[in-house]
Design a protein around this motif. Structure first.
Motif, mmCIF file in Angstrom:
data_model
loop_
_atom_site.group_PDB
_atom_site.id
_atom_site.type_symbol
_atom_site.label_atom_id
_atom_site.label_comp_id
_atom_site.label_asym_id
_atom_site.label_seq_id
_atom_site.Cartn_x
_atom_site.Cartn_y
_atom_site.Cartn_z
ATOM 1 N N ALA A 1 0.828 -1.208 0.000
ATOM 2 C CA ALA A 1 0.000 0.000 0.000
ATOM 3 C C ALA A 1 0.861 1.257 0.000
ATOM 4 O O ALA A 1 0.566 2.237 -0.688
ATOM 5 N N LEU A 2 1.948 1.213 0.754
ATOM 6 C CA LEU A 2 2.863 2.347 0.857
ATOM 7 C C LEU A 2 3.590 2.614 -0.452
ATOM 8 O O LEU A 2 3.842 3.756 -0.824
ATOM 9 N N GLY A 3 3.918 1.525 -1.161
ATOM 10 C CA GLY A 3 4.668 1.648 -2.393
ATOM 11 C C GLY A 3 6.116 1.222 -2.262
ATOM 12 O O GLY A 3 6.866 1.263 -3.233
ATOM 13 N N GLU A 4 6.516 0.783 -1.063
ATOM 14 C CA GLU A 4 7.887 0.310 -0.873
ATOM 15 C C GLU A 4 8.082 -1.101 -1.419
ATOM 16 O O GLU A 4 9.208 -1.529 -1.646
ATOM 17 N N ALA A 5 6.990 -1.829 -1.592
ATOM 18 C CA ALA A 5 7.029 -3.150 -2.221
ATOM 19 C C ALA A 5 6.025 -3.168 -3.366
ATOM 20 O O ALA A 5 5.000 -2.480 -3.318
ATOM 21 N N ASP A 6 6.353 -3.945 -4.392
ATOM 22 C CA ASP A 6 5.483 -4.049 -5.558
ATOM 23 C C ASP A 6 4.499 -5.202 -5.449
ATOM 24 O O ASP A 6 3.352 -5.098 -5.899
ATOM 25 N N ILE A 7 4.943 -6.308 -4.853
ATOM 26 C CA ILE A 7 4.145 -7.533 -4.816
ATOM 27 C C ILE A 7 4.368 -8.242 -3.481
ATOM 28 O O ILE A 7 5.496 -8.286 -2.966
ATOM 29 N N TYR A 8 3.286 -8.794 -2.938
ATOM 30 C CA TYR A 8 3.378 -9.669 -1.765
ATOM 31 C C TYR A 8 2.620 -10.954 -2.074
ATOM 32 O O TYR A 8 1.394 -10.977 -2.055
#
Length: 263
Positions: free
Chosen positions: A207-214
């Protein structure tokens, strides 16, 4: 929706205050539940205080520590609070700080409001489908909802980077997840970087944008994901079932989630 968001924030902060009192001052009194997962006195204290705050709304409550509500009773709920009073009990016991308080509002099977608060990290993520998603930092359990709302940043935060960041569980990096990451490495035009963090903070990183995919190819329950899912949706992203072209749904007869991917 704003008033219910404030109520959820207030409840999460109150639960966190109980958790931090145990974290700083007491024996955790660790027990083992029927599914072999750990339970501490902090889980119970947080559940009780969160419940007391949310009951004022007149909306039914489904909490991990009070989950034995028959499906025949809850299947008629069109709206309810979904609570994990201490998400990441293993992280809590390890004292690594990566645990959260999760409060979500579910309407017709969909998360429409969520609060995820990490008291040791002093970060709170929250959002609803009307107003969007937000993060505030340096937040203690003594804060008020109004003080938090006055100093937030809107999510997602713009991130410019050369890597494809995949967030993965520290405790559950299984073969399915490794295979999924390997497929991304083959198909992506960017180098893949794995980011690890505990509890529902994994959803919040997307949600923050620090990760692309979980990707999550391991067991989770509805209360593990509801609040983070709401924040993800409010940020304009999705939590998709691996084997179905739809997002996770809530208040199922079996509260176990299917495998999912957040992006």
């Amino acid at each position: 929706m704003l008033q219910l968001t404030k109520t959820a924030i207030e409840a999460a902060l109150a639960g966190a205050a109980e958790i931090m009192d145990v974290y700083d001052n007491h024996d955790f009194q660790v027990q083992t539940k029927d599914d072999n997962s750990p339970l501490t006195i902090a889980d119970v204290r947080a559940h009780n205080i969160i419940k007391s705050h949310l009951e004022k709304t007149g909306i039914p409550i489904l909490s991990e520590e009070g989950a034995k509500i028959p499906y025949d009773e809850r299947k008629g709920w069109s709206r309810f609070w979904l609570v994990d009073p201490l998400d990441g009990t293993k992280e809590f016991i390890k004292r690594n700080g990566e645990f959260t308080v999760n409060v979500a509002l579910i309407e017709n099977g969909t998360p429409v409001l969520g609060v995820v608060y990490a008291p040791v990290l002093q970060q709170i993520y929250f959002g609803n489908l009307e107003d969007g998603a937000f993060r505030a930092q340096h937040i203690s359990p003594a804060e008020t909802p109004d003080s938090i709302l006055s100093r937030t940043e809107k999510l997602p935060v713009t991130q410019e980077r050369t890597t494809l960041n995949v967030v993965a569980s520290k405790s559950h990096l299984n073969e399915e997840t490794k295979n999924y990451i390997a497929q991304l490495e083959q198909s992506s035009d960017r180098p893949v970087k794995t980011v690890s963090i505990g509890s529902s903070l994994k959803l919040c990183l997307v949600a923050l944008g620090e990760a692309d995919i979980y990707p999550r190819f391991g067991p989770t329950m509805e209360w593990d994901t509801g609040a983070g899912h709401a924040v993800v949706k409010a940020a304009g992203k999705k939590v998709m079932q691996v084997d179905a072209d739809e997002e996770l749904v809530y208040n199922k007869e079996n509260l176990l989630n299917p495998f999912f991917v957040v992006k």
